[in-house]
Motif scaffolding. Structure first.
Motif, PDB file in Angstrom:
ATOM      1  N   LYS A  59       0.851  -1.191   0.000  1.00  0.00           N
ATOM      2  CA  LYS A  59       0.000   0.000   0.000  1.00  0.00           C
ATOM      3  C   LYS A  59       0.883   1.235   0.000  1.00  0.00           C
ATOM      4  O   LYS A  59       1.995   1.217   0.524  1.00  0.00           O
ATOM      5  CB  LYS A  59      -0.895   0.027   1.244  1.00  0.00           C
ATOM      6  CG  LYS A  59      -1.920  -1.074   1.265  1.00  0.00           C
ATOM      7  CD  LYS A  59      -2.860  -0.909   2.425  1.00  0.00           C
ATOM      8  CE  LYS A  59      -3.899  -2.032   2.381  1.00  0.00           C
ATOM      9  NZ  LYS A  59      -4.914  -1.870   3.375  1.00  0.00           N
ATOM     10  N   SER A  60       0.341   2.292  -0.545  1.00  0.00           N
ATOM     11  CA  SER A  60       1.063   3.562  -0.525  1.00  0.00           C
ATOM     12  C   SER A  60       0.914   4.194   0.862  1.00  0.00           C
ATOM     13  O   SER A  60       0.046   3.816   1.648  1.00  0.00           O
ATOM     14  CB  SER A  60       0.502   4.506  -1.590  1.00  0.00           C
ATOM     15  OG  SER A  60      -0.796   4.933  -1.210  1.00  0.00           O
ATOM     16  N   ASP A  62      -0.247   7.090   1.448  1.00  0.00           N
ATOM     17  CA  ASP A  62      -1.574   7.721   1.499  1.00  0.00           C
ATOM     18  C   ASP A  62      -2.657   6.711   1.884  1.00  0.00           C
ATOM     19  O   ASP A  62      -3.547   7.017   2.686  1.00  0.00           O
ATOM     20  CB  ASP A  62      -1.918   8.371   0.159  1.00  0.00           C
ATOM     21  CG  ASP A  62      -1.102   9.628  -0.101  1.00  0.00           C
ATOM     22  OD1 ASP A  62      -0.633  10.243   0.883  1.00  0.00           O
ATOM     23  OD2 ASP A  62      -0.939   9.988  -1.277  1.00  0.00           O
ATOM     24  N   GLU A  63      -2.588   5.502   1.326  1.00  0.00           N
ATOM     25  CA  GLU A  63      -3.579   4.476   1.668  1.00  0.00           C
ATOM     26  C   GLU A  63      -3.479   4.087   3.148  1.00  0.00           C
ATOM     27  O   GLU A  63      -4.505   3.898   3.818  1.00  0.00           O
ATOM     28  CB  GLU A  63      -3.374   3.233   0.799  1.00  0.00           C
ATOM     29  CG  GLU A  63      -3.749   3.430  -0.650  1.00  0.00           C
ATOM     30  CD  GLU A  63      -3.365   2.239  -1.505  1.00  0.00           C
ATOM     31  OE1 GLU A  63      -4.236   1.756  -2.248  1.00  0.00           O
ATOM     32  OE2 GLU A  63      -2.205   1.795  -1.438  1.00  0.00           O
ATOM     33  N   PHE A  65      -2.340   6.017   5.609  1.00  0.00           N
ATOM     34  CA  PHE A  65      -2.838   7.133   6.418  1.00  0.00           C
ATOM     35  C   PHE A  65      -4.359   7.242   6.347  1.00  0.00           C
ATOM     36  O   PHE A  65      -5.006   7.564   7.344  1.00  0.00           O
ATOM     37  CB  PHE A  65      -2.192   8.454   5.987  1.00  0.00           C
ATOM     38  CG  PHE A  65      -0.766   8.578   6.451  1.00  0.00           C
ATOM     39  CD1 PHE A  65      -0.407   8.334   7.763  1.00  0.00           C
ATOM     40  CD2 PHE A  65       0.224   8.946   5.559  1.00  0.00           C
ATOM     41  CE1 PHE A  65       0.899   8.454   8.196  1.00  0.00           C
ATOM     42  CE2 PHE A  65       1.541   9.066   5.976  1.00  0.00           C
ATOM     43  CZ  PHE A  65       1.884   8.827   7.292  1.00  0.00           C
ATOM     44  N   GLU A  66      -4.956   6.951   5.195  1.00  0.00           N
ATOM     45  CA  GLU A  66      -6.411   6.978   5.078  1.00  0.00           C
ATOM     46  C   GLU A  66      -7.039   5.925   5.989  1.00  0.00           C
ATOM     47  O   GLU A  66      -8.031   6.191   6.672  1.00  0.00           O
ATOM     48  CB  GLU A  66      -6.834   6.730   3.631  1.00  0.00           C
ATOM     49  CG  GLU A  66      -6.621   7.916   2.717  1.00  0.00           C
ATOM     50  CD  GLU A  66      -6.925   7.587   1.256  1.00  0.00           C
ATOM     51  OE1 GLU A  66      -7.577   6.554   0.988  1.00  0.00           O
ATOM     52  OE2 GLU A  66      -6.491   8.362   0.393  1.00  0.00           O
TER      53      GLU A  66
END
Length: 80
Positions: A59-60, A62-63, A65-66
Motif C-alpha cells: 500500500k502507498s 496515502d492508503e 494514512f487513510e
C-alpha cells in the motif's frame, strides 16, 4: 536511514523478520535444550540468507494514512 517512531512498530521491517522467525521456526519447533534452539535459529537464518525474500509494501503511504484516519475516527472522543 528512516526514523520509525516506537508507536508505529508495524512499519519496522526488522521486527517483521523476527516475527517470521518466531512463527515459522521457534513456535513450530521442538527444542529439547537451549543449544538445540540456537542451532534451529542459526539454521533458519542460513536458509533465509540463501533465498532471501524482501519485504514489499503493498500500500502507498496515502492508503495507510487513510485507513489510520478511518480507525481514529471510530474511536470514542476522550473526556476532557
Amino acid at each position: 536511514m528512516h526514523f520509525t517512531p516506537t508507536s508505529s512498530s508495524w512499519l519496522n521491517q526488522v521486527e517483521r523478520w523476527f516475527g517470521l522467525l518466531t512463527d515459522k521456526q521457534i513456535r513450530r519447533g521442538v527444542h529439547k535444550n537451549v543449544q538445540a534452539l540456537e542451532k534451529d535459529i542459526r539454521d533458519w537464518i542460513a536458509h533465509w540468507n540463501e533465498d532471501p525474500k524482501p519485504f514489499t509494501w503493498t500500500k502507498s503511504a496515502d492508503e495507510i494514512f487513510e485507513r489510520l484516519a478511518g480507525y481514529l475516527n471510530r474511536l470514542p472522543n476522550p473526556k476532557p
